[in-house]
Design a protein around this motif. Structure first.
Motif, PDB file in Angstrom:
ATOM      1  N   ASP A  68       0.700  -1.360   0.309  1.00 43.14           N
ATOM      2  CA  ASP A  68       0.065   0.450  -0.564  1.00 43.14           C
ATOM      3  C   ASP A  68       1.392   1.898  -0.108  1.00 43.14           C
ATOM      4  N   SER A  69       2.114   1.091  -0.405  1.00 46.74           N
ATOM      5  CA  SER A  69       3.389   2.042  -0.077  1.00 46.74           C
ATOM      6  C   SER A  69       2.985   3.335  -1.740  1.00 46.74           C
ATOM      7  N   ALA A 109      -7.121  -2.407   0.186  1.00 47.21           N
ATOM      8  CA  ALA A 109      -8.233  -4.181   1.180  1.00 47.21           C
ATOM      9  C   ALA A 109      -7.111  -4.386   1.279  1.00 47.21           C
ATOM     10  N   PHE A 110      -5.935  -5.270   0.809  1.00 47.54           N
ATOM     11  CA  PHE A 110      -5.322  -6.129   1.212  1.00 47.54           C
ATOM     12  C   PHE A 110      -4.533  -5.562   2.161  1.00 47.54           C
ATOM     13  N   ALA A 111      -4.066  -4.673   2.055  1.00 48.26           N
ATOM     14  CA  ALA A 111      -3.219  -3.619   3.398  1.00 48.26           C
ATOM     15  C   ALA A 111      -4.289  -4.098   4.528  1.00 48.26           C
ATOM     16  N   ARG A 165       4.464   3.995  -5.467  1.00 51.64           N
ATOM     17  CA  ARG A 165       4.516   2.554  -5.369  1.00 51.64           C
ATOM     18  C   ARG A 165       5.790   1.503  -5.676  1.00 51.64           C
ATOM     19  N   GLY A 166       5.558   0.750  -4.774  1.00 53.37           N
ATOM     20  CA  GLY A 166       7.153  -0.167  -5.274  1.00 53.37           C
ATOM     21  C   GLY A 166       7.393  -1.275  -4.997  1.00 53.37           C
ATOM     22  N   PRO A 167       8.299  -2.273  -5.474  1.00 54.82           N
ATOM     23  CA  PRO A 167       7.874  -3.207  -6.229  1.00 54.82           C
ATOM     24  C   PRO A 167       6.506  -4.585  -5.341  1.00 54.82           C
ATOM     25  N   GLY A 168       5.742  -3.467  -4.586  1.00 54.61           N
ATOM     26  CA  GLY A 168       4.958  -5.018  -4.043  1.00 54.61           C
ATOM     27  C   GLY A 168       3.905  -5.974  -4.681  1.00 54.61           C
TER      28      GLY A 168
END
Length: 199
Positions: free
Chosen positions: A68-69, A154-156, A72-75
């Motif tokens: 959720d950063s 939602a995942f976070a 966007r990072g390498p989520g």
């Protein structure tokens, strides 16, 4: 400054690398693992159970933050890698827990004791947390791979719920093992220490 930071990071990593096997090994080399008649069965369970739980518990919070950063990072890649590992590691927590319960409880009747009741609560907590994690993965992994902000948020949120459930399970475990351990285990532990030769 960069060199100093690199040295500091290396030192921290070295301490963590040494501390991890020592911490996990203490579960298999002390306490009930030493005095239980089936110690050679119990010791591996006491090693794998906390190791798998530590992986699960330790990964959730940073995973939620990465996914959720902003920016966007390498989520997506991190989550996919975590999911592959979790599918193999997380079930070991429940499997080892069931195995230890079989060794610790001498009869079905002991489920009616405070220890047995808390054990059921702990098992249910793990089961619910596993269910939340699996639903979360199935619902949102594809959306996160497409960088959908709603799926990431939602995942976070669900990962935070999962992490909170595990916190509650840890509290139950601490109360169960500290205050309500089965009498036959406590007496065996006391007898084992009493039988030690004086120094």
């Amino acid at each position: 400054f960069q060199a100093e930071d690199g040295i500091r990071d290396s030192s921290v990593t070295g301490v963590q690398t040494c501390a991890l096997p020592i911490s996990l090994g203490s579960f298999a080399l002390g306490g009930h693992a030493v005095i239980h008649p089936l110690r050679f069965v119990l010791a591996p369970l006491l090693l794998v159970h906390p190791a798998a739980a530590a992986f699960w518990f330790g990964a959730l919070w940073p995973l939620a933050k990465i996914v959720d950063s902003r920016p966007r990072g390498p989520g997506s890649a991190v989550l996919a890698h975590y999911s592959r590992l979790a599918l193999r590691v997380v079930p070991l927590v429940l499997a080892c827990g069931v195995g230890m319960s079989v060794l610790f409880l001498r009869s079905v009747g002991e489920i009616a004791t405070p220890y047995g009741g808390l054990l059921l609560v702990k098992t249910a907590g793990f089961g619910v947390a596993m269910l939340v994690g699996e639903i979360n993965r199935r619902r949102h992994l594809s959306g996160i791979s497409r960088e959908e902000a709603r799926a990431e948020a939602a995942f976070a949120r669900a990962a935070t719920v999962e992490w909170t459930l595990l916190c509650a399970v840890l509290v139950v475990t601490a109360v169960m093992t500290s205050l309500f351990a089965p009498e036959h285990l406590e007496s065996a532990f006391g007898a084992g220490h009493g039988a030690e030769a004086p120094h």
